[in-house]
Design a protein around this motif. Structure first.
Motif, PDB file in Angstrom:
ATOM      1  N   PRO A 115       0.831  -1.211   0.000  1.00 55.45           N
ATOM      2  CA  PRO A 115       0.000   0.000   0.000  1.00 55.45           C
ATOM      3  C   PRO A 115       0.863   1.258   0.000  1.00 55.45           C
ATOM      4  O   PRO A 115       1.960   1.274   0.560  1.00 55.45           O
ATOM      5  CB  PRO A 115      -0.794  -0.095   1.298  1.00 55.45           C
ATOM      6  CG  PRO A 115      -0.649  -1.493   1.765  1.00 55.45           C
ATOM      7  CD  PRO A 115       0.640  -2.006   1.202  1.00 55.45           C
ATOM      8  N   GLY A 116       0.340   2.279  -0.637  1.00 52.09           N
ATOM      9  CA  GLY A 116       1.037   3.552  -0.658  1.00 52.09           C
ATOM     10  C   GLY A 116       0.360   4.551   0.265  1.00 52.09           C
ATOM     11  O   GLY A 116      -0.277   4.184   1.254  1.00 52.09           O
ATOM     12  N   TYR A 117       0.495   5.821  -0.090  1.00 53.49           N
ATOM     13  CA  TYR A 117      -0.103   6.914   0.654  1.00 53.49           C
ATOM     14  C   TYR A 117      -1.221   7.482  -0.215  1.00 53.49           C
ATOM     15  O   TYR A 117      -0.993   7.856  -1.365  1.00 53.49           O
ATOM     16  CB  TYR A 117       0.950   7.978   0.980  1.00 53.49           C
ATOM     17  CG  TYR A 117       1.956   7.451   1.973  1.00 53.49           C
ATOM     18  CD1 TYR A 117       1.826   7.722   3.329  1.00 53.49           C
ATOM     19  CD2 TYR A 117       3.006   6.628   1.561  1.00 53.49           C
ATOM     20  CE1 TYR A 117       2.734   7.217   4.256  1.00 53.49           C
ATOM     21  CE2 TYR A 117       3.908   6.113   2.477  1.00 53.49           C
ATOM     22  CZ  TYR A 117       3.770   6.408   3.818  1.00 53.49           C
ATOM     23  OH  TYR A 117       4.656   5.898   4.726  1.00 53.49           O
ATOM     24  N   ALA A 118      -2.423   7.523   0.335  1.00 55.36           N
ATOM     25  CA  ALA A 118      -3.628   7.849  -0.431  1.00 55.36           C
ATOM     26  C   ALA A 118      -3.711   9.322  -0.796  1.00 55.36           C
ATOM     27  O   ALA A 118      -3.835  10.189   0.069  1.00 55.36           O
ATOM     28  CB  ALA A 118      -4.866   7.446   0.356  1.00 55.36           C
ATOM     29  N   VAL A 119      -3.688   9.592  -2.097  1.00 59.52           N
ATOM     30  CA  VAL A 119      -3.911  10.933  -2.621  1.00 59.52           C
ATOM     31  C   VAL A 119      -5.411  11.202  -2.581  1.00 59.52           C
ATOM     32  O   VAL A 119      -6.215  10.346  -2.943  1.00 59.52           O
ATOM     33  CB  VAL A 119      -3.394  11.049  -4.075  1.00 59.52           C
ATOM     34  CG1 VAL A 119      -3.739  12.417  -4.666  1.00 59.52           C
ATOM     35  CG2 VAL A 119      -1.895  10.795  -4.135  1.00 59.52           C
ATOM     36  N   PHE A 120      -5.790  12.411  -2.119  1.00 52.95           N
ATOM     37  CA  PHE A 120      -7.215  12.739  -2.032  1.00 52.95           C
ATOM     38  C   PHE A 120      -7.537  14.151  -2.504  1.00 52.95           C
ATOM     39  O   PHE A 120      -8.710  14.535  -2.568  1.00 52.95           O
ATOM     40  CB  PHE A 120      -7.731  12.556  -0.594  1.00 52.95           C
ATOM     41  CG  PHE A 120      -7.121  13.527   0.381  1.00 52.95           C
ATOM     42  CD1 PHE A 120      -7.733  14.743   0.661  1.00 52.95           C
ATOM     43  CD2 PHE A 120      -5.922  13.238   1.015  1.00 52.95           C
ATOM     44  CE1 PHE A 120      -7.162  15.643   1.545  1.00 52.95           C
ATOM     45  CE2 PHE A 120      -5.348  14.131   1.906  1.00 52.95           C
ATOM     46  CZ  PHE A 120      -5.970  15.335   2.170  1.00 52.95           C
ATOM     47  N   ALA A 121      -6.526  14.931  -2.853  1.00 53.42           N
ATOM     48  CA  ALA A 121      -6.770  16.320  -3.249  1.00 53.42           C
ATOM     49  C   ALA A 121      -5.543  16.860  -3.972  1.00 53.42           C
ATOM     50  O   ALA A 121      -4.507  16.201  -4.025  1.00 53.42           O
ATOM     51  CB  ALA A 121      -7.071  17.174  -2.007  1.00 53.42           C
ATOM     52  N   ARG A 122      -5.712  18.090  -4.503  1.00 59.02           N
ATOM     53  CA  ARG A 122      -4.572  18.742  -5.158  1.00 59.02           C
ATOM     54  C   ARG A 122      -4.670  20.246  -4.979  1.00 59.02           C
ATOM     55  O   ARG A 122      -5.777  20.816  -4.868  1.00 59.02           O
ATOM     56  CB  ARG A 122      -4.493  18.377  -6.628  1.00 59.02           C
ATOM     57  CG  ARG A 122      -5.607  18.922  -7.474  1.00 59.02           C
ATOM     58  CD  ARG A 122      -5.538  18.412  -8.920  1.00 59.02           C
ATOM     59  NE  ARG A 122      -6.614  18.978  -9.711  1.00 59.02           N
ATOM     60  CZ  ARG A 122      -6.501  20.059 -10.481  1.00 59.02           C
ATOM     61  NH1 ARG A 122      -5.354  20.694 -10.567  1.00 59.02           N
ATOM     62  NH2 ARG A 122      -7.540  20.514 -11.145  1.00 59.02           N
TER      63      ARG A 122
END
Length: 161
Positions: A115-122
């Motif tokens: 698992p990685g680190y969850a992207v949720f915005a920019r």
């Protein structure tokens, strides 16, 4: 859209509720609750990330809600300007802390087997402010041995617009 008003300027953030529904709702709930008002960016690693969302100016860790499910397999990548959920080694340990990628960090993405680190915005406006945060000199402070801005960088308010 969320606007962070910091002591260095405003950062406009577009939240991806479609591809990261759990992480997005978690973040937006903290914003609605006023949780981020007054917290600091406590970790700055130039050329990598700036991290915040967990400590006040006296380095008191803020009380959070329960951890959320890791959504790093959502197809979003840790590209420059994206926000991801910070976590411990436990993939499902993210609460309120997030980081903003200062460069493309593909090593933080989901690898299928890991698992990685969850992207949720920019960041859609104010990346110059994020870059200014990255330029603040760092060192030891509070409970941290390194990477802490030696000049306070604070989120004065976070609001949904």
């Amino acid at each position: 859209m969320v606007i962070f008003t910091t002591n260095l300027g405003d950062i406009h953030i577009e939240v991806d509720e479609t591809n990261a529904p759990v992480s997005a709702e978690n973040f937006l709930t903290y914003v609605r609750d006023g949780f981020y008002d007054g917290v600091i960016f406590h970790r700055v690693i130039p050329g990598f990330v700036v991290q915040g969302g967990g400590f006040d100016t006296d380095f008191n860790q803020q009380k959070t809600r329960a951890p959320i499910k890791n959504e790093s397999a959502n197809g979003l990548e840790n590209k420059r300007g994206t926000l991801s959920m910070a976590r411990t080694q436990d993939p499902h340990s993210a609460t309120s802390q997030f980081f903003i990628n200062l460069r493309d960090n593909e090593q933080l993405d989901d690898m299928g087997y890991r698992p990685g680190y969850a992207v949720f915005a920019r960041v859609v406006e104010g990346m110059d402010i994020v870059d200014a945060i990255a330029e603040v000199s760092t060192g030891a402070a509070g409970p941290f041995g390194q990477d802490v801005p030696q000049e306070t960088v604070q989120i004065e308010s976070a609001r949904i617009v």
